[in-house]
Write a protein that holds these residues in place. Structure first.
Motif, mmCIF file in Angstrom:
data_model
loop_
_atom_site.group_PDB
_atom_site.id
_atom_site.type_symbol
_atom_site.label_atom_id
_atom_site.label_comp_id
_atom_site.label_asym_id
_atom_site.label_seq_id
_atom_site.Cartn_x
_atom_site.Cartn_y
_atom_site.Cartn_z
ATOM 1 N N GLU A 111 0.856 -1.085 0.018
ATOM 2 C CA GLU A 111 -0.081 -0.024 -0.009
ATOM 3 C C GLU A 111 0.842 1.437 -0.053
ATOM 4 O O GLU A 111 1.116 1.763 0.792
ATOM 5 N N ARG A 112 0.970 1.864 -1.389
ATOM 6 C CA ARG A 112 2.244 2.725 -1.171
ATOM 7 C C ARG A 112 1.349 4.272 -0.871
ATOM 8 O O ARG A 112 2.181 5.201 -0.656
ATOM 9 N N HIS A 113 0.073 4.182 -0.807
ATOM 10 C CA HIS A 113 -0.366 5.574 -0.454
ATOM 11 C C HIS A 113 -0.249 6.022 1.110
ATOM 12 O O HIS A 113 -0.320 7.034 1.518
ATOM 13 N N GLU A 114 0.464 5.067 1.956
ATOM 14 C CA GLU A 114 0.857 5.511 3.210
ATOM 15 C C GLU A 114 2.517 6.065 3.157
ATOM 16 O O GLU A 114 2.762 6.502 4.167
ATOM 17 N N PHE A 115 3.014 6.026 2.191
ATOM 18 C CA PHE A 115 4.328 6.795 2.171
ATOM 19 C C PHE A 115 4.407 8.136 1.703
ATOM 20 O O PHE A 115 3.132 8.395 1.222
ATOM 21 N N SER A 116 5.259 8.951 1.816
ATOM 22 C CA SER A 116 5.319 10.137 1.602
ATOM 23 C C SER A 116 4.887 10.496 -0.027
ATOM 24 O O SER A 116 5.332 9.570 -0.961
ATOM 25 N N GLU A 117 4.469 11.580 -0.143
ATOM 26 C CA GLU A 117 4.186 11.858 -1.624
ATOM 27 C C GLU A 117 5.461 11.731 -2.761
ATOM 28 O O GLU A 117 5.338 11.288 -3.579
ATOM 29 N N LYS A 118 6.374 12.201 -2.154
ATOM 30 C CA LYS A 118 7.741 12.117 -2.829
ATOM 31 C C LYS A 118 8.150 10.874 -3.122
ATOM 32 O O LYS A 118 8.422 10.649 -4.255
ATOM 33 N N LEU A 119 8.251 9.941 -2.018
ATOM 34 C CA LEU A 119 8.466 8.433 -2.471
ATOM 35 C C LEU A 119 7.476 7.667 -3.281
ATOM 36 O O LEU A 119 7.880 7.173 -4.193
ATOM 37 N N GLN A 120 6.154 8.231 -3.147
ATOM 38 C CA GLN A 120 5.288 7.564 -3.958
ATOM 39 C C GLN A 120 5.531 8.071 -5.562
ATOM 40 O O GLN A 120 5.258 7.249 -6.499
ATOM 41 N N GLN A 121 5.864 9.296 -5.688
ATOM 42 C CA GLN A 121 6.128 9.902 -7.137
ATOM 43 C C GLN A 121 7.227 9.036 -7.473
ATOM 44 O O GLN A 121 7.496 8.595 -8.831
ATOM 45 N N LYS A 122 8.534 8.906 -6.678
ATOM 46 C CA LYS A 122 9.601 8.086 -7.301
ATOM 47 C C LYS A 122 9.347 6.662 -7.616
ATOM 48 O O LYS A 122 9.837 6.297 -8.525
ATOM 49 N N MET A 123 8.324 6.216 -6.867
ATOM 50 C CA MET A 123 8.088 4.757 -7.160
ATOM 51 C C MET A 123 7.320 4.600 -8.465
ATOM 52 O O MET A 123 7.635 3.665 -9.279
ATOM 53 N N ALA A 124 6.530 5.754 -8.645
ATOM 54 C CA ALA A 124 5.654 5.660 -9.918
ATOM 55 C C ALA A 124 6.605 5.968 -11.032
ATOM 56 O O ALA A 124 6.563 5.164 -12.074
ATOM 57 N N ASP A 125 7.474 6.794 -11.026
ATOM 58 C CA ASP A 125 8.410 7.416 -12.081
ATOM 59 C C ASP A 125 9.211 6.137 -12.530
ATOM 60 O O ASP A 125 9.530 6.022 -13.496
ATOM 61 N N SER A 126 9.831 5.436 -11.263
ATOM 62 C CA SER A 126 10.657 4.336 -11.875
ATOM 63 C C SER A 126 10.156 3.102 -12.295
ATOM 64 O O SER A 126 10.614 2.417 -13.273
#
Ligand code: IPE
Ligand code: IPE
Ligand code: MG
Length: 254
Positions: A111-126
């Motif tokens: 469940e990635r929505h519990e991570f920081s916005e910045k981390l979620q963005q990096k996950m999606a980008d990668s």
């Protein structure tokens, strides 16, 4: 030398596991053994991740799933949780381009929505950057829990029933499997847990139904190509029967 090389080339890898799933455990104890604070074990664990990813890419393993952070790991001291979050971010910033260059596809479950916005963005980008890569698929389980995975799948299916799209009797194993994380990947053939504990700790509960289990005392930061090979050699000794008899599997008379 020459003989060694030709021996290497003749190793039959057709029975190698297609999907290896690992609980990377023992970072804290590795640090404590060295009289360091336990959080110092996690950067050492990242080095082991790099070794194991390299091994799997070179051995043509299709999928490697690594348990990086469980849905229960939020219960750890705040300082350790925030060090781990910082380490995820820093590691991705440093490593994603290299993974991409090596034709590795990166995916995340949990469940990635519990991570920081910045981390979620990096996950999606990668994930997006590497989505067309055709080599090893590297799945990182982050804030993942098997119970939660199953619960979310049940909610999705229940919603479809409520909307009249699915009849209860139509719910079958394939539908459940397809509603869980990573429905498009084969189930793990080989499950490895380092650090000496012999438990699943809420990892891929459904998908591990027929995996072969390999437990080792080795602490995760000490894991390397040789210990990976040991796990694979152990796997190769197993007879996978999937409910059948040994004679059936070997095509011999009973
Ligand atoms: C595994 O190592 C890494 C994570 C859970 C993030 P541990 O931190 O659990 O190490 P031990 O089990 O305490 O030694
Ligand atoms: C499992 O390790 C989770 C990860 C490796 C990320 P833990 O160290 O958290 O497991 P338990 O608490 O000992 O079962
Ligand atoms: Mg542990």
């Amino acid at each position: 030398m020459q003989a060694d090389l030709s021996e290497q080339q003749t190793i039959d890898k057709s029975h190698y596991p297609k999907h290896i799933a690992i609980i990377m455990d023992g970072n804290g104890r590795w640090a404590q053994k060295r009289h360091l604070p336990r959080v110092m074990g996690h950067p050492a664990g990242v080095k082991a991740v790099k070794r194991v990813v390299k091994f799997c890419a070179e051995e043509d393993i299709q999928v490697l799933t690594l348990f990086a952070f469980s849905s229960e790991n939020w219960r750890r001291p705040q300082e350790e949780v925030s060090k781990l979050m910082g380490l995820f971010m820093a590691t991705m910033q440093k490593e994603v381009n290299r993974l991409d260059k090596n034709n590795i596809r990166l995916r995340f479950i949990g469940e990635r929505h519990e991570f920081s916005e910045k981390l979620q963005q990096k996950m999606a980008d990668s994930e997006q950057q590497t989505e067309n890569n055709t080599g090893l698929t590297l799945v990182i389980a982050a804030n993942y829990g098997g119970h939660r995975d199953l619960t979310l799948a049940m909610q999705t299916i229940a919603q479809q029933v409520k909307e009249g799209k699915v009849a209860p009797e139509e719910i079958d194993e394939a539908m459940i499997a397809n509603t869980l994380s990573i429905p498009d990947l084969p189930d793990p053939d080989l499950f490895i847990r380092t650090g000496g504990e012999k438990r699943i700790s809420n990892f891929l509960l459904w998908q591990l139904a027929y995996a072969e289990f390999h437990f080792t005392q080795k602490l995760w930061p000490d894991f390397n190509a040789a210990t990976m090979q040991e796990a694979i050699d152990d796997f190769l000794t197993r007879e996978r029967r999937f409910g059948r008899t040994s004679a059936q599997v070997q095509n011999k008379p009973e």
